[in-house]
Design a protein around this motif. Structure first.
Motif: not given
Ligand code: SAM
Length: 228
Positions: A176-191
């Motif tokens: 699997i490939r998932v993009f991007p790893l940032v949220t709508l706020s622009g920060g890295y997702s804590s998940y």
């Protein structure tokens, strides 16, 4: 300031963007591919035109092409306006400006719409949603892709949803490939980190790859995971 959205927006990207976001190689093109949450992306239509049919799943596909188009035009002005008022959050290397971004999203939508009704009949567009890909057999795809849904909407969908969704993608696909790893706020997702730890503990090979696509500033990384 960050982008604020009530719900997931029906924006779609092109084949070219998918290729860059997911680092899709020539070899990857001939794999059996499942696009999860493909929305009105033109990836499926453009892959077909290249002779590589893929399957796209999205809850949106219970709607007609016209209704999907209406949803797009209900939100596009607001989203582009929010982009214009947050200039520091964006990288204008691929899309040249907010107006160019809008033009490219409309182009993808039009290409999707031309292909959609026939593609639905052919089973290339099917209703389906994470975290349960109902009717999909274990390991029935080489590669499952998910762009601009998981991690991006971390404020709308909780950690358990993300973990179940990613485990489900790995149930149906070898990689699997998932993009991007940032949220709508622009920060890295804590998940991201806890998901990586969980997948490693479950025995999967997992990594993060820097890719040649960045629109949200700092959003140029893709998560990949494979069965050992
Ligand atoms: C921002 S769009 C991205 C579309 C496409 N992946 C792309 O990058 O061009 C997000 C998509 O996620 C879909 N979506 C919403 N909830 C979902 C779920 N539970 N499972 C899968 N997709 C979902 C939406 O309908 C929408 O089409």
């Amino acid at each position: 300031m960050s982008i604020k959205l009530e719900s997931v927006v029906p924006f779609g990207r092109s084949f070219d963007e998918y290729q860059l976001m997911f680092n899709i190689s020539e070899d990857d093109l001939s794999k059996s591919i499942l696009g999860v949450g493909d929305g009105p992306a033109s990836f499926n239509a453009e892959m077909l035109a290249r002779g590589h049919p893929v399957i796209s799943l999205d809850p949106l596909y219970e709607l007609s092409a016209k209704a999907i188009e209406q949803r797009f035009y209900q939100v596009v002005d607001d989203v582009i306006e929010q982009v214009k008022t947050t200039p520091d959050n964006w990288v204008w290397s691929y899309h040249k400006s907010p107006d160019d971004l809008r033009k490219n999203r409309e182009k993808a939508l039009k290409c999707f719409m031309k292909d959609y009704e026939l593609g639905k009949l052919q089973g290339r567009y099917a209703v389906g949603e994470l975290p349960n890909l109902v009717g999909k057999k274990d390991q029935s795809y080489d590669l499952a892709l998910c762009s601009h849904f998981l991690f991006l909407y971390s404020d709308h969908f909780d950690y358990i949803f993300h973990q179940s969704a990613i485990q489900e993608m790995l149930r149906v696909a070898s990689e699997i490939r998932v993009f991007p790893l940032v949220t709508l706020s622009g920060g890295y997702s804590s998940y991201v980190e806890p998901i990586i730890q969980t997948l490693r503990a479950d025995g999967f090979n997992v990594g993060i790859k820097n890719v040649a696509y960045e629109l949200q500033r700092g959003g140029s990384e893709m998560l990949w995971a494979r069965h050992p």
